[in-house]
Structures are given as C-alpha cells and as structure tokens.
Motif scaffolding. Structure first.
Motif, mmCIF file in Angstrom:
data_model
loop_
_atom_site.group_PDB
_atom_site.id
_atom_site.type_symbol
_atom_site.label_atom_id
_atom_site.label_comp_id
_atom_site.label_asym_id
_atom_site.label_seq_id
_atom_site.Cartn_x
_atom_site.Cartn_y
_atom_site.Cartn_z
ATOM 1 N N PRO A 64 0.854 -1.204 0.000
ATOM 2 C CA PRO A 64 0.000 0.000 0.000
ATOM 3 C C PRO A 64 0.883 1.246 0.000
ATOM 4 O O PRO A 64 1.825 1.342 0.783
ATOM 5 N N ARG A 65 0.597 2.184 -0.883
ATOM 6 C CA ARG A 65 1.439 3.378 -0.986
ATOM 7 C C ARG A 65 0.685 4.524 -1.634
ATOM 8 O O ARG A 65 -0.353 4.329 -2.276
ATOM 9 N N ILE A 66 1.271 5.703 -1.485
ATOM 10 C CA ILE A 66 0.889 6.869 -2.266
ATOM 11 C C ILE A 66 1.986 7.029 -3.308
ATOM 12 O O ILE A 66 3.164 7.172 -2.966
ATOM 13 N N THR A 67 1.623 6.980 -4.579
ATOM 14 C CA THR A 67 2.639 7.099 -5.620
ATOM 15 C C THR A 67 2.893 8.576 -5.899
ATOM 16 O O THR A 67 1.961 9.343 -6.154
ATOM 17 N N VAL A 68 4.144 8.953 -5.848
ATOM 18 C CA VAL A 68 4.544 10.349 -5.982
ATOM 19 C C VAL A 68 5.801 10.429 -6.847
ATOM 20 O O VAL A 68 6.429 9.411 -7.149
ATOM 21 N N ALA A 69 6.155 11.639 -7.224
ATOM 22 C CA ALA A 69 7.387 11.873 -7.976
ATOM 23 C C ALA A 69 7.959 13.216 -7.541
ATOM 24 O O ALA A 69 7.223 14.103 -7.104
ATOM 25 N N PRO A 70 9.262 13.409 -7.690
ATOM 26 C CA PRO A 70 9.864 14.688 -7.274
ATOM 27 C C PRO A 70 9.629 15.818 -8.260
ATOM 28 O O PRO A 70 9.845 16.981 -7.919
ATOM 29 N N THR A 71 9.185 15.516 -9.490
ATOM 30 C CA THR A 71 8.972 16.552 -10.495
ATOM 31 C C THR A 71 7.563 16.467 -11.071
ATOM 32 O O THR A 71 6.931 15.405 -11.061
ATOM 33 N N LEU A 72 7.104 17.590 -11.601
ATOM 34 C CA LEU A 72 5.786 17.626 -12.222
ATOM 35 C C LEU A 72 5.766 16.777 -13.488
ATOM 36 O O LEU A 72 4.773 16.091 -13.775
ATOM 37 N N TYR A 73 6.850 16.793 -14.236
ATOM 38 C CA TYR A 73 6.927 15.976 -15.454
ATOM 39 C C TYR A 73 6.859 14.496 -15.107
ATOM 40 O O TYR A 73 6.188 13.712 -15.800
ATOM 41 N N GLY A 74 7.533 14.089 -14.039
ATOM 42 C CA GLY A 74 7.466 12.700 -13.609
ATOM 43 C C GLY A 74 6.051 12.297 -13.227
ATOM 44 O O GLY A 74 5.597 11.189 -13.542
ATOM 45 N N CYS A 75 5.336 13.201 -12.538
ATOM 46 C CA CYS A 75 3.929 12.933 -12.188
ATOM 47 C C CYS A 75 3.076 12.792 -13.438
ATOM 48 O O CYS A 75 2.217 11.904 -13.535
ATOM 49 N N TYR A 76 3.300 13.675 -14.404
ATOM 50 C CA TYR A 76 2.553 13.637 -15.662
ATOM 51 C C TYR A 76 2.777 12.298 -16.372
ATOM 52 O O TYR A 76 1.829 11.642 -16.826
ATOM 53 N N LYS A 185 11.221 19.536 -14.286
ATOM 54 C CA LYS A 185 12.123 18.404 -14.515
ATOM 55 C C LYS A 185 13.291 18.590 -13.552
ATOM 56 O O LYS A 185 13.335 19.561 -12.796
ATOM 57 N N SER A 186 14.229 17.679 -13.592
ATOM 58 C CA SER A 186 15.345 17.748 -12.638
ATOM 59 C C SER A 186 16.179 19.009 -12.815
ATOM 60 O O SER A 186 16.824 19.470 -11.871
ATOM 61 N N ASP A 187 16.151 19.591 -14.017
ATOM 62 C CA ASP A 187 16.978 20.777 -14.284
ATOM 63 C C ASP A 187 16.161 22.036 -14.554
ATOM 64 O O ASP A 187 16.707 23.056 -14.994
ATOM 65 N N THR A 188 14.851 21.987 -14.294
ATOM 66 C CA THR A 188 13.978 23.118 -14.613
ATOM 67 C C THR A 188 12.932 23.299 -13.521
ATOM 68 O O THR A 188 12.331 22.316 -13.078
ATOM 69 N N THR A 189 12.726 24.537 -13.084
ATOM 70 C CA THR A 189 11.698 24.802 -12.083
ATOM 71 C C THR A 189 10.628 25.731 -12.649
ATOM 72 O O THR A 189 10.865 26.456 -13.617
ATOM 73 N N LEU A 190 9.456 25.683 -12.009
ATOM 74 C CA LEU A 190 8.356 26.576 -12.360
ATOM 75 C C LEU A 190 8.021 27.425 -11.143
ATOM 76 O O LEU A 190 7.762 26.891 -10.069
ATOM 77 N N PRO A 191 7.989 28.751 -11.283
ATOM 78 C CA PRO A 191 7.640 29.625 -10.158
ATOM 79 C C PRO A 191 6.139 29.801 -10.043
ATOM 80 O O PRO A 191 5.367 29.314 -10.870
ATOM 81 N N ILE A 192 5.713 30.498 -9.013
ATOM 82 C CA ILE A 192 4.300 30.834 -8.855
ATOM 83 C C ILE A 192 3.827 31.585 -10.096
ATOM 84 O O ILE A 192 4.572 32.348 -10.710
ATOM 85 N N GLY A 193 2.576 31.331 -10.490
ATOM 86 C CA GLY A 193 2.030 32.020 -11.653
ATOM 87 C C GLY A 193 1.399 31.056 -12.629
ATOM 88 O O GLY A 193 1.030 29.925 -12.287
ATOM 89 N N TYR A 194 1.292 31.515 -13.874
ATOM 90 C CA TYR A 194 0.606 30.764 -14.920
ATOM 91 C C TYR A 194 1.583 30.490 -16.053
ATOM 92 O O TYR A 194 2.349 31.376 -16.458
ATOM 93 N N HIS A 195 1.522 29.261 -16.570
ATOM 94 C CA HIS A 195 2.506 28.842 -17.560
ATOM 95 C C HIS A 195 1.852 28.029 -18.672
ATOM 96 O O HIS A 195 0.919 27.255 -18.423
#
Length: 244
Positions: A64-76, A185-195
């Motif tokens: 039993p687990r919650i599946t997660v990822a460290p990046t948004l792309y990984g979650c996608y 991704k591991s080399d890219t971040t997204l700040p607050i806001g809309y993208h």
C-alpha cells in the motif's frame, strides 16, 4: 523519526520486494517534498497509502502506498492518461463520473522517508522517477496534502509514424499558487504564476527522456480563457462538469 521504523517496515515485506526498494530521505532527494496529481482537490486532506487501481498489470500490488514523484513531469508521465483523456472523454476508465473536471490538481506532500522502487516493481520507474510514501509508523498512517495548483491539456498534436505508435505532443496550461518554485524536470523549475508548456511528449513517445519542453509565462486571464474554452469543448461532448 528513527530510521529503525522504516527498516522495520521493510523487514515485513517479502524479500523479492524488499531487495527492490531503496530508502530515500530529503537529503538524498535534494528536497523535502514530493508531488502528486489528483482528479479531486486534496488541500489539507489526509492521504492514506493504499493499493491503487491504475497500476500496470506487471506492477507490484502488495505494498500500500501513495505514488509520488519529485517533479511535475514525472507525475505527468506516471499518471499516463492525460493524452487519452483528451481524445476519449466518454471512456469510464478515463473519467470518474462523479468528479469530471477539465484537468488535474497538483498536490505537494512532505516526507521524512520514502521508498524508491526498481523497474522490477514498477516497469517505468526509470522514466517517471516514481517513489512511494508508505505507512511505516503511526505518524505515517496518513500524509497531509497541500494543493498548490492545477493543470489541463489545451491541445494535442498526433504524428503518425509508420510501423510505430502514434507520437503525441501536448500543450499544457499550468497554474501554481504556492510561493515556492516546484521542479518541472530535474533541471527546470516553475515559479508561482501561470505557464503554457508546449512540446510535451505523450507518455508513450520515444523521446520522453529527451523532452525539450517549451515554457511560456501567461497571464491569469489567458489561463482562465483557455480553461473556459476547454470546459465548453468537454460540455459539448456530453459531459457534465463540476466547478474547477
């Protein structure tokens, strides 16, 4: 919290599962949180580790687990259904009829210890960087989730390839409401806001590990206008959508 508890938990698992799991700490990961996508808003909500219903047939169904990822792309990539949702609105496996919305919520969960499975337990773990949050102690029977944004598919381009799977490229609209940047991704971040994210490969594309996602900042009004159009298209397909 003592490391003894997580290792004690591992000792309760069959050896063929235990040897394919690695204990991960925030220091190992380089951040003290994971991300998770959901169809329902999970803000200040308790997530309980469980056996999911969307794993591939070959994946482990004992832990039993919650599946997660460290990046948004990984979650996608791990979610794996956004491109199908875009083309098959009425498939009951793609939408929960009680919670139909034009996209997904982005959630953040803090952790002290997590488990990282190998490909023997999760066939695409090397692509998604999937991790597991498990109930290894009384304090981890639940994990509190923070809702930090939304994302939805604006459009998708399908490119036929002879003798191969069709290659899909999506445009995603992302809203982030937290003041802490999150890793796309591991080399890219997204700040607050809309993208606006373009050239996002479909999860079955061959170039998912070499993805060159284009990021464009947009305004709140642009995000809401596109979301309104998306809701209108889904409504025209016969779906009844909840507020989002």
């Amino acid at each position: 919290m003592s490391t003894k508890e997580i290792h004690r938990y591992l000792d309760t698992l069959p050896s063929d599962i235990r040897k394919n799991l690695e204990v991960i700490t925030p220091k190992d990961l380089g951040q003290d949180f994971f991300l998770h996508l959901s169809r329902t808003r999970m803000d200040k909500t308790a997530y309980r580790p469980r056996i999911g219903t969307r794993q591939a047939i070959s994946e482990d169904r004992m832990v039993p687990r919650i599946t997660v990822a460290p990046t948004l792309y990984g979650c996608y990539l791990g979610h794996g259904s956004l491109h199908f949702n875009t083309t098959d609105y009425k498939n009951p496996n793609m939408y929960d009829s009680d919670n139909i919305k034009p996209g997904l919520y982005i959630n953040r969960l803090s952790f002290e210890y997590a488990l990282k499975p190998t490909k023997k337990l999760v066939y695409d773990a090397d692509v998604t960087d999937e991790h597991w949050l498990v109930a290894y102690s009384k304090d981890t029977a639940e994990y509190t989730s923070e809702n930090i944004g939304k994302l939805f598919v604006s459009q998708m381009v399908q490119i036929p390839v002879a003798g191969q799977r069709t290659q899909n490229y999506l445009t995603l609209f992302v809203e982030l409401t937290d003041d802490k940047p999150i890793p796309l991704k591991s080399d890219t971040t997204l700040p607050i806001g809309y993208h606006k994210l373009t050239d996002v490969p479909g999860p079955e594309n061959k170039d998912i590990l070499k993805a060159k996602i284009q990021i464009s900042p947009i305004s709140r009004s642009e995000f809401n206008a596109e979301k309104k159009d998306r809701i209108a298209l889904l409504s025209d397909s016969g779906l009844v959508l909840k507020p989002w």
